[in-house]
Scaffold this motif. Structure first.
Motif, short mmCIF file in Angstrom:
data_model
loop_
_atom_site.label_atom_id
_atom_site.label_comp_id
_atom_site.label_asym_id
_atom_site.label_seq_id
_atom_site.Cartn_x
_atom_site.Cartn_y
_atom_site.Cartn_z
N LEU A 179 -75.29 -4.37 -2.03
CA LEU A 179 -75.46 -2.92 -1.96
C LEU A 179 -74.21 -2.25 -2.50
O LEU A 179 -73.09 -2.58 -2.12
CB LEU A 179 -75.71 -2.48 -0.51
N GLN A 180 -74.40 -1.29 -3.39
CA GLN A 180 -73.30 -0.53 -3.96
C GLN A 180 -73.44 0.94 -3.55
O GLN A 180 -74.55 1.47 -3.49
CB GLN A 180 -73.29 -0.62 -5.48
N GLY A 181 -72.32 1.56 -3.27
CA GLY A 181 -72.32 2.98 -2.91
C GLY A 181 -71.18 3.72 -3.60
O GLY A 181 -70.05 3.21 -3.65
N CYS A 182 -71.47 4.88 -4.14
CA CYS A 182 -70.45 5.68 -4.83
C CYS A 182 -70.05 6.87 -3.98
O CYS A 182 -70.91 7.51 -3.35
CB CYS A 182 -70.97 6.16 -6.19
N ARG A 212 -77.78 6.86 5.34
CA ARG A 212 -76.41 6.81 4.84
C ARG A 212 -75.81 5.44 5.15
O ARG A 212 -76.35 4.70 5.98
CB ARG A 212 -75.55 7.91 5.47
N VAL A 213 -74.71 5.13 4.50
CA VAL A 213 -74.01 3.88 4.76
C VAL A 213 -72.53 4.17 4.99
O VAL A 213 -71.97 5.15 4.45
CB VAL A 213 -74.16 2.87 3.60
N ARG A 214 -71.91 3.34 5.76
CA ARG A 214 -70.51 3.51 6.11
C ARG A 214 -69.63 2.72 5.16
O ARG A 214 -69.86 1.54 4.91
CB ARG A 214 -70.28 3.05 7.54
N VAL A 215 -68.62 3.39 4.62
CA VAL A 215 -67.65 2.73 3.73
C VAL A 215 -66.28 2.82 4.38
O VAL A 215 -65.88 3.88 4.87
CB VAL A 215 -67.62 3.40 2.34
N LEU A 216 -65.59 1.71 4.38
CA LEU A 216 -64.20 1.66 4.82
C LEU A 216 -63.33 1.41 3.59
O LEU A 216 -63.65 0.54 2.78
CB LEU A 216 -63.99 0.55 5.85
N TYR A 217 -62.24 2.17 3.46
CA TYR A 217 -61.40 2.00 2.28
C TYR A 217 -59.93 2.24 2.62
O TYR A 217 -59.60 2.85 3.65
CB TYR A 217 -61.85 2.93 1.15
N ASP A 218 -59.08 1.75 1.74
CA ASP A 218 -57.64 1.92 1.89
C ASP A 218 -57.25 3.26 1.26
O ASP A 218 -57.41 3.43 0.05
CB ASP A 218 -56.92 0.76 1.20
N ASN A 225 -62.00 -1.67 -0.74
CA ASN A 225 -63.02 -1.07 0.10
C ASN A 225 -64.13 -2.06 0.39
O ASN A 225 -64.19 -3.14 -0.19
CB ASN A 225 -63.58 0.19 -0.58
N ARG A 226 -65.03 -1.65 1.25
CA ARG A 226 -66.24 -2.44 1.49
C ARG A 226 -67.26 -1.57 2.20
O ARG A 226 -66.91 -0.62 2.92
CB ARG A 226 -65.95 -3.68 2.33
N ILE A 227 -68.52 -1.87 2.00
CA ILE A 227 -69.59 -1.25 2.76
C ILE A 227 -69.74 -2.01 4.07
O ILE A 227 -69.82 -3.24 4.08
CB ILE A 227 -70.91 -1.25 1.96
#
Length: 238
Positions: A179-182, A212-218, A225-227
């Motif tokens: 799964l990819q999210g922008c 919706r999806v949750r993204v965690l990023y630096d 990052n990652r979903i």
């Protein structure tokens, strides 16, 4: 009715790498045993030179050799793309002194070609497993860091897409999904893309259900990052 969606199952890169490494080690071990047995099979034999009589198509080439003035024949091992036998070529032959008809071509290809090929294949598997293990460990460390210190952002379902990375070899049906999210970083205003782990099920229905999806990023490097599918599934009332 309450409908609770479940998190898609993921592929564990480290576990897969360890399994592949074990398989590679087993193949290399078997190749070593094969080579030792091939070497022991030559113990107690006498040696002479033989001549390849013809090099037509087939699984082996006829080799003629002479012992005490008497002619005998044996065959070469199956040819490969790495080695061919030409008519008239001289090759070493190992034979039983008590029964010269019991003979075999004793060059490197015929004696150790099989073990070398199998061992080389096992080494390639081990090398791939090492690369996979290193990659998996890095992903795990990034995951742990993001879980502790990553910044959270929620990406609408319409800004996601599912990418198929593998198909089943028999049915050609999709078998591995990512799964990819922008999203747009609120600080730099740049667009970044996050990816999930490799998934065993198509997450499209789950994403549509949650919306919706949750993204965690630096925050210092949004490309790290990652979903995240680990949050508790949402419940929708019907």
């Amino acid at each position: 009715m309450d409908l609770v969606t479940t998190t898609p199952r993921t592929f564990h890169a480290v576990r897969g790498a360890l399994i592949a490494g074990a398989i590679g080690i087993a193949i290399v071990s078997a190749a070593v045993v094969w080579a030792v047995l091939s070497m022991r099979g030559l113990e107690g034999t006498a040696r002479t030179d033989g001549t390849v009589l013809f090099a037509g198509r087939g699984d082996g080439r006829v080799v003629e050799f002479v012992v005490d003035g008497k002619r005998y024949t044996t065959t070469t091992a199956t040819e490969s793309v790495l080695h061919t036998y030409s008519t008239g070529a001289r090759v070493p032959v190992a034979y039983d002194p008590a029964d010269p008809a019991d003979a075999q071509v004793a060059d490197l290809h015929s004696t150790y070609g099989g073990p070398l090929f199998a061992g080389g294949f096992g080494v390639l598997i081990i090398a791939a497993a090492v690369v996979g293990y290193v990659y998996g460990r890095r992903k795990m460390k990034l995951r742990e860091w993001l879980d502790r210190q990553g910044r959270e952002i929620w990406v609408p379902a319409e800004h996601t897409r599912v990418r198929v990375t593998h198909h089943d070899s028999d049915s050609n049906r999709p078998s591995v999904f990512v799964l990819q999210g922008c999203w747009v970083d609120p600080i730099t205003r740049r667009t970044f893309t996050a990816e999930s782990d490799m998934l065993r099920e198509d997450p499209s229905e789950l994403v549509s259900f949650r919306g919706r999806v949750r993204v965690l990023y630096d925050p210092a490097d949004p490309t790290r990052n990652r979903i995240d599918f680990d949050q508790k599934p949402q419940v929708r009332q019907f």
